[in-house]
Design a protein around this motif. Structure first.
Motif, PDB file in Angstrom:
ATOM      1  N   GLU A  26      -6.662 -22.190   2.986  1.00 44.51           N
ATOM      2  CA  GLU A  26      -6.040 -21.180   2.125  1.00 44.51           C
ATOM      3  C   GLU A  26      -6.555 -21.235   0.686  1.00 44.51           C
ATOM      4  O   GLU A  26      -6.495 -20.236  -0.040  1.00 44.51           O
ATOM      5  N   ILE A  27      -7.067 -22.387   0.262  1.00 47.72           N
ATOM      6  CA  ILE A  27      -7.570 -22.504  -1.111  1.00 47.72           C
ATOM      7  C   ILE A  27      -8.693 -21.509  -1.354  1.00 47.72           C
ATOM      8  O   ILE A  27      -8.774 -20.888  -2.416  1.00 47.72           O
ATOM      9  N   SER A  28      -9.577 -21.345  -0.379  1.00 44.96           N
ATOM     10  CA  SER A  28     -10.685 -20.406  -0.549  1.00 44.96           C
ATOM     11  C   SER A  28     -10.419 -19.049   0.103  1.00 44.96           C
ATOM     12  O   SER A  28     -11.105 -18.074  -0.219  1.00 44.96           O
ATOM     13  N   LEU A  29      -9.429 -18.949   0.981  1.00 46.66           N
ATOM     14  CA  LEU A  29      -9.206 -17.702   1.721  1.00 46.66           C
ATOM     15  C   LEU A  29      -8.029 -16.879   1.227  1.00 46.66           C
ATOM     16  O   LEU A  29      -7.895 -15.703   1.587  1.00 46.66           O
ATOM     17  N   TRP A  30      -7.175 -17.477   0.394  1.00 47.71           N
ATOM     18  CA  TRP A  30      -5.980 -16.768  -0.056  1.00 47.71           C
ATOM     19  C   TRP A  30      -6.318 -15.523  -0.876  1.00 47.71           C
ATOM     20  O   TRP A  30      -5.874 -14.412  -0.569  1.00 47.71           O
ATOM     21  N   LEU A  31      -7.127 -15.678  -1.907  1.00 47.84           N
ATOM     22  CA  LEU A  31      -7.467 -14.524  -2.755  1.00 47.84           C
ATOM     23  C   LEU A  31      -8.255 -13.448  -2.009  1.00 47.84           C
ATOM     24  O   LEU A  31      -7.924 -12.253  -2.128  1.00 47.84           O
ATOM     25  N   PRO A  32      -9.291 -13.806  -1.222  1.00 48.65           N
ATOM     26  CA  PRO A  32      -9.970 -12.747  -0.446  1.00 48.65           C
ATOM     27  C   PRO A  32      -9.025 -12.008   0.488  1.00 48.65           C
ATOM     28  O   PRO A  32      -9.173 -10.813   0.716  1.00 48.65           O
ATOM     29  N   GLY A  33      -8.026 -12.741   1.027  1.00 52.46           N
ATOM     30  CA  GLY A  33      -7.037 -12.096   1.886  1.00 52.46           C
ATOM     31  C   GLY A  33      -6.208 -11.072   1.148  1.00 52.46           C
ATOM     32  O   GLY A  33      -5.838 -10.029   1.702  1.00 52.46           O
ATOM     33  N   LEU A  34      -5.920 -11.346  -0.134  1.00 46.64           N
ATOM     34  CA  LEU A  34      -5.137 -10.393  -0.938  1.00 46.64           C
ATOM     35  C   LEU A  34      -5.922  -9.130  -1.234  1.00 46.64           C
ATOM     36  O   LEU A  34      -5.375  -8.022  -1.184  1.00 46.64           O
ATOM     37  N   PHE A  35      -7.225  -9.291  -1.517  1.00 45.75           N
ATOM     38  CA  PHE A  35      -8.010  -8.154  -1.990  1.00 45.75           C
ATOM     39  C   PHE A  35      -8.730  -7.391  -0.878  1.00 45.75           C
ATOM     40  O   PHE A  35      -9.003  -6.211  -1.012  1.00 45.75           O
ATOM     41  N   TYR A  36      -9.011  -8.086   0.244  1.00 44.88           N
ATOM     42  CA  TYR A  36      -9.879  -7.462   1.241  1.00 44.88           C
ATOM     43  C   TYR A  36      -9.223  -7.214   2.607  1.00 44.88           C
ATOM     44  O   TYR A  36      -9.763  -6.480   3.410  1.00 44.88           O
ATOM     45  N   ASP A  37      -8.099  -7.878   2.901  1.00 45.14           N
ATOM     46  CA  ASP A  37      -7.494  -7.716   4.230  1.00 45.14           C
ATOM     47  C   ASP A  37      -6.312  -6.737   4.183  1.00 45.14           C
ATOM     48  O   ASP A  37      -5.745  -6.486   3.136  1.00 45.14           O
TER      49      ASP A  37
END
Length: 424
Positions: free
Chosen positions: A413-424
């Motif tokens: 989640e450290i590296s995937l949390w922000l991309p999940g907010l903006f791209y998913d």
């Protein structure tokens, strides 16, 4: 023939050949003895650099050089020093803070070490910090640059695999901040232990004034990042926007960039870009030979034979990359190994974006580890301190880097949390 390929490559590295030439000559030697037409050399080199997103690299390099010539480094340092200078070891903290801000503009660790180090290392020595520590904190904090966007290694990683550059940029924000905060805490603890100096607390008006002076430089990162995330422009278009922005700020806001300086900046940027593209071309040829010899399949099968446990496999990959990063330049290692290891990681369920961040993070650690840690060499040249002393002083920072790497590896989640907010 595979043995010949790697034997020539290792001999050339030991003899001190630049990594690009070591890759090219070893590939050429292999082709000569394999009776493969030499026509594949220009074909594979051109195929390696004929990728649209790579056009963003000369743009970001030029934008960084323009902003540096515009007095950005000094303004960022002044702001960080005004904000943090009153804390014990404040100049060291300002060094790390400046790297975090400057890294969002240059995208490279070497540029960070050279630009910030040329100002901060003499200043820290003058204030009473010992020289090895001054060089170590500068070299170590410069590794934040390739993690916080824009990042040249992440552009390369996206080019190799078709991943979204925007996703990788966003994924690097939290790891970059974690690394910077870890370095700050380490700097503070060492400063308290060694009783390094602190300056008087600056009034709010001085802090605000220094912020205003650095504002336009800091805004460049946000313009690039949110322009890409918002779909306003592609990474390649973002690099051109960054160049236009840098010219405008340098000429009409900071007014330190002169028209007569631009030809020299263009020439320097062209040289840097050319060297990088030659490296990309030769690395693509080298990687193609590895594919012909089915080495990627061999490596993948060997790793999976050892274990199919995701967490143990990631640990083994980390150990491999830390070792390779100590001997091989970041982008060359990325070009050769990333597609191979990504395939292995995805087979055991690792997210490709997470693995790209792990890979980049692993390899930038090598920038501050002997024997080929280029940031150590740059800092050593500026501070007139031996590599051994800097490496010893930088050991606590290395432990922080390894600690953050473990967090990235085992907490996706450290590296995937922000991309999940903006791209998913």
């Amino acid at each position: 023939m595979t043995v010949l390929l790697f034997l020539v490559f290792l001999i050339l590295l030991i003899l001190g050949f630049p990594i690009a030439f070591a890759l090219g000559i070893s590939a050429f030697t292999y082709l000569i003895f394999s009776d493969i037409p030499l026509m594949v050399i220009p074909q594979k080199m051109y195929a390696g650099i004929d990728v649209f997103v790579l056009l963003s690299i000369p743009g970001f390099i030029l934008a960084g050089n323009l902003m540096n010539a515009s007095g950005i480094t000094q303004r960022i340092i002044n702001f960080c020093n005004a904000l943090l200078g009153h804390i014990r070891g404040g100049l060291g903290l300002a060094n790390v803070g400046a790297s975090m801000l400057f890294g969002g503009i240059s995208g490279t660790a070497i540029a960070d070490t050279a630009s910030i180090g040329s100002v901060m290392i003499p200043a820290m020595k003058k204030e009473g910090y010992d020289a090895p520590f001054s060089c170590a904190v500068t070299a170590s904090s410069s590794t934040i640059g390739p993690v916080i966007p824009p990042s040249l290694p992440m552009i390369i990683a996206a080019t190799l695999t078709g991943l979204s550059v925007g996703k990788l940029f966003v994924a690097g924000i939290v790891p970059g901040l974690l690394l910077g905060l870890g370095f700050m805490l380490t700097t503070y603890l060492i400063a308290v232990k060694k009783k390094y100096p602190k300056s008087n607390k600056q009034p709010l008006r001085v802090i605000f004034k220094s912020f205003i002076q650095a504002f336009w430089a800091i805004m460049m990162t946000f313009v690039i990042l949110f322009g890409i995330i918002g779909g306003v422009f592609t990474p390649t278009e973002a690099s051109i926007v960054a160049v236009i922005y840098a010219v405008a700020i340098g000429l009409w806001v900071y007014r330190e960039l002169k028209l007569k300086m631009i030809p020299a900046i263009l020439l320097q940027s062209a040289k840097t870009t050319a060297a990088l593209m030659v490296l990309v071309g030769f690395a693509n040829l080298f990687a193609w030979i590895m594919t012909v010899e089915e080495l990627p399949l061999l490596i993948a099968n060997s790793l999976l034979e050892l274990t199919e446990n995701k967490w143990i496999l990631l640990l083994l990959i980390n150990l491999l990359l830390i070792f390779i990063g100590a001997f091989m330049e970041t982008i060359a290692a990325l070009l050769i190994l990333f597609p191979v290891l990504l395939g292995v990681a995805m087979q055991v369920g690792v997210d490709p974006v997470q693995f790209a961040i792990i890979m980049v993070f692993n390899l930038v650690i090598g920038l501050t580890t002997p024997p080929v840690g280029v940031c150590l060499f740059v800092a050593s040249s500026i501070g007139q301190v031996s590599i051994e002393k800097i490496a010893r002083a930088g050991f606590p920072f290395l432990l922080v880097s390894l600690g953050v790497l473990m967090l990235l590896t085992y907490i996706p989640e450290i590296s995937l949390w922000l991309p999940g907010l903006f791209y998913d």
